[in-house]
Enzyme design. Structure first.
Site, PDB file in Angstrom:
ATOM      1  N   ARG A 272       5.728  -0.565  -6.262  1.00 27.96           N
ATOM      2  CA  ARG A 272       5.808  -1.310  -5.201  1.00 27.96           C
ATOM      3  C   ARG A 272       4.485  -2.435  -5.340  1.00 27.96           C
ATOM      4  NH1 ARG A 272       7.352   1.330  -0.241  1.00 27.96           N
ATOM      5  NH2 ARG A 272       9.228   2.689  -0.884  1.00 27.96           N
TER       6      ARG A 272
ATOM      7  N   HIS B 273      17.583 -37.286  -0.006  1.00 30.12           N
ATOM      8  CA  HIS B 273      16.703 -37.552   1.348  1.00 30.12           C
ATOM      9  C   HIS B 273      15.044 -37.425   1.076  1.00 30.12           C
ATOM     10  CE1 HIS B 273      20.452 -38.183   3.162  1.00 30.12           C
ATOM     11  NE2 HIS B 273      21.080 -37.240   2.593  1.00 30.12           N
TER      12      HIS B 273
ATOM     13  N   CYS C 154       0.738  -1.182   0.056  1.00 32.12           N
ATOM     14  CA  CYS C 154      -0.117   0.069   0.080  1.00 32.12           C
ATOM     15  C   CYS C 154       0.849   1.121   0.061  1.00 32.12           C
ATOM     16  CB  CYS C 154      -1.211   0.117   1.242  1.00 32.12           C
ATOM     17  SG  CYS C 154      -1.872  -1.300   1.214  1.00 32.12           S
TER      18      CYS C 154
ATOM     19  N   LYS D 245      13.268 -16.367  -7.778  1.00 27.79           N
ATOM     20  CA  LYS D 245      13.200 -15.511  -9.015  1.00 27.79           C
ATOM     21  C   LYS D 245      12.333 -16.013  -9.967  1.00 27.79           C
ATOM     22  CE  LYS D 245      14.389 -12.665  -7.790  1.00 27.79           C
ATOM     23  NZ  LYS D 245      14.991 -11.886  -6.645  1.00 27.79           N
TER      24      LYS D 245
ATOM     25  N   ASN E  66      -2.384   2.678   5.714  1.00 26.90           N
ATOM     26  CA  ASN E  66      -1.569   1.380   5.259  1.00 26.90           C
ATOM     27  C   ASN E  66      -1.249   0.754   6.722  1.00 26.90           C
ATOM     28  OD1 ASN E  66      -0.959   2.285   3.032  1.00 26.90           O
ATOM     29  ND2 ASN E  66       1.080   3.020   3.183  1.00 26.90           N
ATOM     30  N   GLY E  67      -1.250  -0.672   6.517  1.00 32.61           N
ATOM     31  CA  GLY E  67      -0.830  -1.553   8.103  1.00 32.61           C
ATOM     32  C   GLY E  67      -2.262  -2.336   8.165  1.00 32.61           C
TER      33      GLY E  67
ATOM     34  N   TRP F 198      -2.922  -2.657  -1.442  1.00 31.72           N
ATOM     35  CA  TRP F 198      -2.486  -4.282  -1.812  1.00 31.72           C
ATOM     36  C   TRP F 198      -3.255  -4.803  -0.731  1.00 31.72           C
ATOM     37  CZ3 TRP F 198      -0.007  -8.218   1.022  1.00 31.72           C
ATOM     38  CH2 TRP F 198       0.380  -9.271   0.240  1.00 31.72           C
TER      39      TRP F 198
ATOM     40  N   GLU G 202      17.689 -18.255  -4.503  1.00 28.17           N
ATOM     41  CA  GLU G 202      17.596 -17.211  -4.935  1.00 28.17           C
ATOM     42  C   GLU G 202      16.922 -17.520  -6.560  1.00 28.17           C
ATOM     43  OE1 GLU G 202      16.801 -14.439  -4.038  1.00 28.17           O
ATOM     44  OE2 GLU G 202      17.019 -13.216  -5.681  1.00 28.17           O
TER      45      GLU G 202
ATOM     46  N   LYS H 170       6.587  -4.606  -3.686  1.00 29.63           N
ATOM     47  CA  LYS H 170       8.058  -4.253  -3.564  1.00 29.63           C
ATOM     48  C   LYS H 170       8.364  -4.308  -2.050  1.00 29.63           C
ATOM     49  CE  LYS H 170      11.926  -3.638  -5.421  1.00 29.63           C
ATOM     50  NZ  LYS H 170      12.687  -4.966  -5.649  1.00 29.63           N
TER      51      LYS H 170
ATOM     52  N   GLU I 274       8.486 -16.133  -8.577  1.00 23.05           N
ATOM     53  CA  GLU I 274       7.879 -14.743  -8.457  1.00 23.05           C
ATOM     54  C   GLU I 274       7.394 -14.340  -9.852  1.00 23.05           C
ATOM     55  OE1 GLU I 274      11.365 -12.724  -6.658  1.00 23.05           O
ATOM     56  OE2 GLU I 274      10.148 -11.820  -5.594  1.00 23.05           O
TER      57      GLU I 274
HETATM   58  C1  F6R Z   1      12.080 -11.126  -4.131  1.00 21.32           C
HETATM   59  C2  F6R Z   1      11.749  -9.828  -3.160  1.00 21.32           C
HETATM   60  C3  F6R Z   1      11.492 -10.120  -1.946  1.00 21.32           C
HETATM   61  C4  F6R Z   1      12.287  -8.919  -0.971  1.00 21.32           C
HETATM   62  C5  F6R Z   1      11.705  -9.429   0.650  1.00 21.32           C
HETATM   63  C6  F6R Z   1      12.252  -8.375   1.497  1.00 21.32           C
HETATM   64  O1  F6R Z   1      12.637 -10.527  -5.480  1.00 21.32           O
HETATM   65  O2  F6R Z   1      12.167  -8.753  -3.677  1.00 21.32           O
HETATM   66  O3  F6R Z   1      11.549 -11.390  -1.483  1.00 21.32           O
HETATM   67  O4  F6R Z   1      13.445  -9.393  -0.927  1.00 21.32           O
HETATM   68  O5  F6R Z   1      10.158  -8.901   0.360  1.00 21.32           O
HETATM   69  O6  F6R Z   1      12.361  -7.305   1.072  1.00 21.32           O
HETATM   70  P1  F6R Z   1      13.330  -6.143   1.725  1.00 21.32           P
HETATM   71  O7  F6R Z   1      14.745  -6.524   1.062  1.00 21.32           O
HETATM   72  O8  F6R Z   1      12.913  -4.783   0.999  1.00 21.32           O
HETATM   73  O9  F6R Z   1      13.278  -6.268   3.192  1.00 21.32           O
END
Ligand code: F6R
Length: 594
Positions: free
Chosen positions: A27, A493, A2, A474, A99-100, A75, A470, A589, A477
């Site tokens: 975001r 395992h 948000c 990626k 927000n929250g 969001w 990672e 984001k 996502e």
């Molecule tokens: C993955 C991604 C999320 C963030 C996570 C933490 O591509 O962007 O997994 O890494 O939400 O976010 P930050 O780093 O902003 O605390």
């Protein structure tokens, strides 16, 4: 997640709020709305989907003269992403954005319903505006009514409220979610992050948890901790790339040099930390979420192998409620690209409460996490717009690597010669992030073979295990395909039960670290007919597909070159599937709720 924007002044309020919300668009959100109060008329517009829908809905609306306005991108947390659930929520004469999460909203709602209030939405937010209007009947002073409203709420919030009987002011409250107020000559701005305000204000106040107040054009100077705020609006452009994510993958080799800037001198590492920083540190605790957690896990291998410091890594949402044992000799590191992640922030507060030495590795100066941590080091890679983190990850690993070497040197755990070797290795690793066009072309081509199947395993050993995590993160996502990261040796395992020709195994096979071990693990999968895509320096006949990286002399160069391959692979698969690469479904984001 948000986003909030607010404005008091005489310029066209609708445009100011819409362009502020646009700056927050990357975001992630699923609906949006604005309320404008001017000439005693309170007008509210809301839509689902992208901001362009909201712009179209209010294209014939103008508000001349002085007034106040609030806007929001939502969001969804409580209630679906519908127009009715979008903010602002309104009562008879007031409007609110939030927000929250209000944790006790059901109790408050039931109380208000028993007094005859009708609720339109399923959100937690709507209680705020109705409770405020109820309180106005009891407390004729607006601020008193607002304070009483906020004091009845439990949860995290950044709130802006406007009301017809106080047409020149905005009521605000902050607890756990970021909110800042900025001022220029005769105008006041609010936002949930500084991005929408850059270039519009010359002074700023980052509100603290517990702040509740009211603002008009004359009261800004009464705030505490006002800071100057300069900077010109630099709108981040795609510069010819198809997506921000692609641009951010390609620019890593350049921006990582900013991570290094003024931190390497004569092959030594100099960090902006106090002289005695390393005193009393005999272990490190790293806490983060998502990609930042994967960077932390990568750092564990570097801290222990290269810097000889015992390190534990934990996911922030798990740390918070696990009654963690916090020992005084611990350096508590939080990692966060945005600096606003709610779980990471709360974990940091807990560590501070326990008097640990806390350090934030962050990309956003003045973010809540930077302000909360006792020390901070910025990754300095510029705004990251793609929701899927790329350059944030590489910069976090580089900076943590430098930090480990810095502490080890100060504690005399490694020699000056070893520091030199590490510094040249760090520089070479940054070079290894340069995208090789032939490799990208190869990934564009082979991506068509990976659009179906029943899932992906990304496997690696040692530090290539967090890289595998990672790579899997990626891919899931932005492709919405199921993908898991596993340590190569762990497949037998359990997970190997899934192996058949429709299981895709992306296998990281570095030449300079545990080559024979991972080769055995890949062979075990190949023997069970899994489809194997190997990322390696040299040709190997176990592979169904192979992506050859350039020739490197160290495992960390291989790490960063393979990271580029995994980022590009996810990108190309997502593009082929027709997904919104930069704003994938359901993701935000900056995750400001727990
Ligand atoms: C993955 C991604 C999320 C963030 C996570 C933490 O591509 O962007 O997994 O890494 O939400 O976010 P930050 O780093 O902003 O605390």
């Amino acid at each position: 997640m948000c986003g909030i924007v607010g404005y008091i002044g005489s310029n066209e309020k609708k445009n100011i709020i819409l362009s502020g919300l646009k700056e927050l668009e990357y975001r992630g959100y699923d609906s949006a709305g604005i309320s404008v109060l001017s000439n005693n008329i309170l007008s509210t517009f809301k839509t689902t989907g992208k901001l362009i829908n909201l712009e179209n809905k209010c294209k014939d609306f103008n508000s001349s003269g002085f007034g106040v306005a609030i806007g929001h991108t939502r969001w969804a947390t409580h209630g679906k992403a519908t127009e009715v659930n979008a903010h602002p929520h309104f009562g008879e004469s007031s409007s609110v954005v939030h927000n929250g999460i209000i944790e006790n909203f059901l109790e408050v709602k039931q109380l208000l319903e028993s007094r005859g209030k009708i609720f339109l939405s399923q959100t937690d937010t709507e209680v705020i505006v109705h409770l405020f209007e109820e309180n106005l009947k009891i407390y004729p002073n607006h601020l008193e009514a607002f304070k009483n409203t906020i004091n009845s709420l439990i949860g995290s919030y950044a709130i802006l409220l406007i009301t017809k009987s106080a047409p020149d002011r905005i009521f605000y409250a902050k607890n756990g979610s970021p909110l800042l107020i900025g001022a220029s000559k005769d105008e006041i701005y609010f936002a949930s992050s500084s991005t929408p305000l850059i270039g519009l204000i010359d002074r700023v106040c980052y509100l603290e948890d517990g702040d509740i107040g009211v603002m008009d054009t004359k009261s800004f100077d009464n705030l505490k901790n006002i800071q100057p705020m300069g900077g010109e609006k630099i709108s981040s452009q795609k510069d010819g790339y198809r997506y921000f994510m692609e641009k951010e993958i390609y620019e890593q080799h350049k921006v990582l040099k900013d991570t290094l800037r003024n931190r390497i001198l004569d092959d030594d590492i100099i960090l902006d930390l106090p002289d005695n920083f390393e005193d009393d540190i005999s272990r490190i605790y790293i806490c983060a979420c998502g990609t930042s957690y994967n960077a932390g896990l990568s750092a564990k291998y570097l801290f222990e192998r290269e810097a000889k410091i015992k390190t534990d890594v934990v996911i922030a949402s798990e740390f918070r409620y696990a009654d963690p044992i916090m020992e005084k000799d611990t350096l508590f590191i939080v990692i966060s690209q945005s600096g606003e992640t709610a779980d990471t922030l709360e974990a940091l507060k807990l560590a501070n409460k326990n008097n640990l030495k806390t350090l934030a590795i962050c990309n956003v100066d003045n973010s809540s996490i930077v302000r909360e941590a006792k020390y901070s080091l910025l990754t300095r890679v510029g705004i990251e717009k793609g929701v899927a983190s790329t350059k944030a990850f590489s910069s976090q690993v580089i900076l943590l690597w430098m930090l480990g070497i810095y502490i080890a040197k100060k504690k005399s755990l490694i020699s000056i010669e070893q520091v030199r070797t590490q510094v040249s290795n760090i520089k070479a690793s940054i070079e290894a992030t340069k995208v090789n066009a032939c490799i990208h072309d190869r990934l564009k081509k082979i991506s068509k073979r990976y659009l179906h199947g029943h899932g992906f395993f990304f496997i690696g050993r040692d530090i290539f295990y967090p890289l595998a995590l990672e790579g899997a993160l990626k891919l899931k996502e932005i492709s919405y395909l199921h993908a898991d990261g596993y340590p190569g040796g762990e497949m037998k395992h359990g997970p190997i039960a899934l192996a058949d020709s429709e299981l895709f195994c992306v296998s990281l096979m570095p030449k300079h670290l545990l080559y024979d071990k991972i080769k055995n693990n890949i062979q075990e999968l190949s023997a069970r007919d899994a489809t194997i895509c190997i990322v390696a320096q040299e040709y190997n006949d176990i592979a169904d597909d192979i992506v050859l990286i350039d020739k490197f002399n160290s495992y960390m160069e291989e790490f960063f070159a393979m990271m580029i391959v995994l980022q590009l692979l996810a990108l190309e698969i997502s593009i082929r599937l027709g997904n919104d690469v930069d704003m994938p479904r359901n993701l935000a984001k900056s995750v400001t709720v727990e």
